[in-house]
Design a protein around this motif. Structure first.
Motif, PDB file in Angstrom:
ATOM      1  N   GLY A 123       0.741  -1.276   0.245  1.00  0.00           N
ATOM      2  CA  GLY A 123      -0.334  -0.236   0.417  1.00  0.00           C
ATOM      3  C   GLY A 123       0.693   1.379  -0.245  1.00  0.00           C
ATOM      4  O   GLY A 123       0.438   2.141  -0.133  1.00  0.00           O
ATOM      5  N   SER A 124       1.614   1.151   0.160  1.00  0.00           N
ATOM      6  CA  SER A 124       2.656   1.937   0.613  1.00  0.00           C
ATOM      7  C   SER A 124       3.154   3.099  -0.769  1.00  0.00           C
ATOM      8  O   SER A 124       3.320   2.200  -2.446  1.00  0.00           O
ATOM      9  CB  SER A 124       4.185   2.089   0.508  1.00  0.00           C
ATOM     10  OG  SER A 124       3.922   2.014   1.999  1.00  0.00           O
ATOM     11  N   ARG A 132       6.804   6.752 -10.514  1.00  0.00           N
ATOM     12  CA  ARG A 132       6.136   6.788  -8.446  1.00  0.00           C
ATOM     13  C   ARG A 132       5.823   5.156  -8.626  1.00  0.00           C
ATOM     14  O   ARG A 132       6.152   4.215  -9.587  1.00  0.00           O
ATOM     15  CB  ARG A 132       4.655   6.711  -9.345  1.00  0.00           C
ATOM     16  CG  ARG A 132       3.506   6.721  -8.264  1.00  0.00           C
ATOM     17  CD  ARG A 132       2.092   7.171  -9.370  1.00  0.00           C
ATOM     18  NE  ARG A 132       0.920   6.545  -8.255  1.00  0.00           N
ATOM     19  CZ  ARG A 132       0.646   5.315  -8.374  1.00  0.00           C
ATOM     20  NH1 ARG A 132       1.264   4.890  -9.353  1.00  0.00           N
ATOM     21  NH2 ARG A 132      -0.572   5.698  -7.297  1.00  0.00           N
ATOM     22  N   ILE A 133       6.659   5.164  -7.658  1.00  0.00           N
ATOM     23  CA  ILE A 133       6.666   3.134  -6.706  1.00  0.00           C
ATOM     24  C   ILE A 133       6.140   3.246  -5.941  1.00  0.00           C
ATOM     25  O   ILE A 133       5.455   3.869  -4.676  1.00  0.00           O
ATOM     26  CB  ILE A 133       8.129   3.166  -6.570  1.00  0.00           C
ATOM     27  CG1 ILE A 133       8.974   3.391  -7.311  1.00  0.00           C
ATOM     28  CG2 ILE A 133       8.583   1.583  -5.785  1.00  0.00           C
ATOM     29  CD1 ILE A 133      10.774   4.079  -6.701  1.00  0.00           C
ATOM     30  N   ARG A 134       4.978   2.003  -6.168  1.00  0.00           N
ATOM     31  CA  ARG A 134       3.782   1.732  -5.593  1.00  0.00           C
ATOM     32  C   ARG A 134       3.875   0.053  -4.871  1.00  0.00           C
ATOM     33  O   ARG A 134       4.341  -0.731  -5.694  1.00  0.00           O
ATOM     34  CB  ARG A 134       2.015   2.139  -6.478  1.00  0.00           C
ATOM     35  CG  ARG A 134       1.126   1.300  -5.205  1.00  0.00           C
ATOM     36  CD  ARG A 134       0.050   1.380  -5.647  1.00  0.00           C
ATOM     37  NE  ARG A 134      -0.057   1.244  -6.798  1.00  0.00           N
ATOM     38  CZ  ARG A 134      -1.672  -0.069  -7.625  1.00  0.00           C
ATOM     39  NH1 ARG A 134      -2.806   0.890  -6.570  1.00  0.00           N
ATOM     40  NH2 ARG A 134      -2.191  -0.437  -8.546  1.00  0.00           N
ATOM     41  N   VAL A 149       5.811   0.051 -10.996  1.00  0.00           N
ATOM     42  CA  VAL A 149       7.049   1.438 -11.202  1.00  0.00           C
ATOM     43  C   VAL A 149       6.056   1.963 -12.180  1.00  0.00           C
ATOM     44  O   VAL A 149       6.424   1.441 -13.239  1.00  0.00           O
ATOM     45  CB  VAL A 149       7.797   1.011 -11.107  1.00  0.00           C
ATOM     46  CG1 VAL A 149       8.971   2.171 -11.668  1.00  0.00           C
ATOM     47  CG2 VAL A 149       8.417   0.218 -10.393  1.00  0.00           C
ATOM     48  N   THR A 150       5.666   3.474 -12.225  1.00  0.00           N
ATOM     49  CA  THR A 150       5.672   3.632 -13.475  1.00  0.00           C
ATOM     50  C   THR A 150       6.967   4.840 -13.489  1.00  0.00           C
ATOM     51  O   THR A 150       7.449   6.078 -12.605  1.00  0.00           O
ATOM     52  CB  THR A 150       4.289   4.767 -13.081  1.00  0.00           C
ATOM     53  OG1 THR A 150       3.258   3.874 -12.632  1.00  0.00           O
ATOM     54  CG2 THR A 150       4.254   5.729 -14.084  1.00  0.00           C
ATOM     55  N   GLY A 151       7.214   5.734 -14.881  1.00  0.00           N
ATOM     56  CA  GLY A 151       8.404   5.869 -15.345  1.00  0.00           C
ATOM     57  C   GLY A 151       8.650   7.218 -15.718  1.00  0.00           C
ATOM     58  O   GLY A 151       6.970   7.154 -15.845  1.00  0.00           O
ATOM     59  N   GLY A 154       5.643   7.710 -18.271  1.00  0.00           N
ATOM     60  CA  GLY A 154       4.195   7.105 -18.322  1.00  0.00           C
ATOM     61  C   GLY A 154       3.944   5.504 -18.507  1.00  0.00           C
ATOM     62  O   GLY A 154       3.403   4.840 -17.829  1.00  0.00           O
ATOM     63  N   ALA A 155       5.434   5.520 -19.350  1.00  0.00           N
ATOM     64  CA  ALA A 155       5.285   3.765 -19.629  1.00  0.00           C
ATOM     65  C   ALA A 155       5.416   2.965 -17.944  1.00  0.00           C
ATOM     66  O   ALA A 155       5.968   3.477 -16.852  1.00  0.00           O
ATOM     67  CB  ALA A 155       6.188   2.782 -20.070  1.00  0.00           C
ATOM     68  N   ARG A 156       4.708   1.607 -17.577  1.00  0.00           N
ATOM     69  CA  ARG A 156       4.244   1.083 -16.095  1.00  0.00           C
ATOM     70  C   ARG A 156       4.941  -0.817 -17.034  1.00  0.00           C
ATOM     71  O   ARG A 156       4.319  -1.183 -17.160  1.00  0.00           O
ATOM     72  CB  ARG A 156       2.815   1.088 -15.910  1.00  0.00           C
ATOM     73  CG  ARG A 156       2.450   1.705 -14.159  1.00  0.00           C
ATOM     74  CD  ARG A 156       1.039   1.425 -14.608  1.00  0.00           C
ATOM     75  NE  ARG A 156       0.241   1.172 -12.913  1.00  0.00           N
ATOM     76  CZ  ARG A 156      -0.084   1.986 -12.694  1.00  0.00           C
ATOM     77  NH1 ARG A 156      -1.802   2.475 -13.435  1.00  0.00           N
ATOM     78  NH2 ARG A 156      -1.078   1.803 -10.871  1.00  0.00           N
TER      79      ARG A 156
END
Length: 269
Positions: A123-124, A132-134, A149-151, A154-156
């Motif tokens: 959840g972090s 963006r790291i979830r 991970v979103t680069g 915008g690639a994911r």
């Protein structure tokens, strides 16, 4: 986003150096080596601290952030950070992972190492160096997270090892994500009674079906099987079976280029 597979094997690699089974013998005869699973994103973001050196020609000197899934030795090898200390790299490094990972690594850091240890749990969400790291929940024997991970463009990417059948909350967290690349573990092949927090050739397609139903995996998602052990059939046979599931193999050292909505293999096979 450029994702280089530093390793695609299970903890013991493939072939296992002590094993003479048909799968290991075939891999050995073809000169195919799969190191413990790890990946490098854009030369700066490292996924897992594997104990094996990277494939020839690949440097970790540009890494500024490390995401560690859990504290098993094939994913959290402290010697990797000690090697960095030995060359006295002065650039800051952030290492992110569940609390047991940080406990394992902390004694291996020198007093002047510019290394920040950051704890995460399912959840972090963090932002580091434009990514963006979830952290998502895994089903494993020790505290483990998967990484969404979103680069920069915008690639994911979904990095999903080690885990057994995905927790319901993790599948729900991928709803509508439409990942460009999914690195999904498939450790045990045709051994179905392993009783571990890993996937095999029965549970791997089940997880893909769940991710497709949630919109995490689409027709444009490049699904690559990783954390491959010698209980799998020989690589050529495995590649054919995975293709029927909408997934594939790549060699250690291969680089997958992911762009939002499109992914293509650059090198390796």
């Amino acid at each position: 986003m450029r994702i280089t597979l530093l390793g695609t094997g299970a903890a013991d690699g493939w072939p296992n150096p002590w094993c003479t089974c048909g799968s290991c013998t075939e891999s050995r005869s073809r000169g195919e080596l799969r190191r413990p699973t790890s990946a490098l994103v854009d030369g700066t973001l490292l996924l897992d601290l594997a104990p094996a050196p990277p494939p020839d020609g690949i440097s970790l000197a540009g890494v500024r952030t490390v995401l560690v899934t859990h504290d098993h030795a094939d994913h959290c090898a402290p010697l990797t950070l000690l090697a960095r200390q030995w060359v006295r790299r002065a650039e800051p490094l952030t290492v992110i992972g569940p609390s047991p990972v940080l406990t394992t690594l902390r004694p291996w850091l020198g007093p002047d190492d510019p290394v920040e240890l950051v704890a995460v749990e399912p959840g972090s969400t963090l932002h580091r160096a434009g990514y963006r790291i979830r952290a998502l929940a895994a089903e494993h024997e020790v505290p483990t997270v998967l990484y969404d991970v979103t680069g920069l463009d915008g690639a994911r990417l979904l990095y999903a090892t080690d885990t057994g059948p995905l927790p319901a909350g993790t599948v729900e967290a991928t709803r509508g994500a439409a990942y460009d690349v999914v690195l999904l573990e498939e450790t045990f092949g045709d051994v179905l009674d392993h009783g571990t927090g890993h996937l095999d050739l029965r549970t791997f397609p089940d997880q893909l079906a769940r991710l497709r139903a949630a919109g995490g995996v689409t027709g444009d998602t490049d699904v690559v099987a990783v954390h491959l052990g010698h209980h799998n059939p020989p690589a050529a046979v495995l590649a054919e079976r995975l293709a029927g599931l909408g997934a594939r193999l790549v060699a250690d050292g291969a680089t997958v280029e992911a762009r939002a909505g499109r992914a293509a293999l650059r090198t390796g096979a």
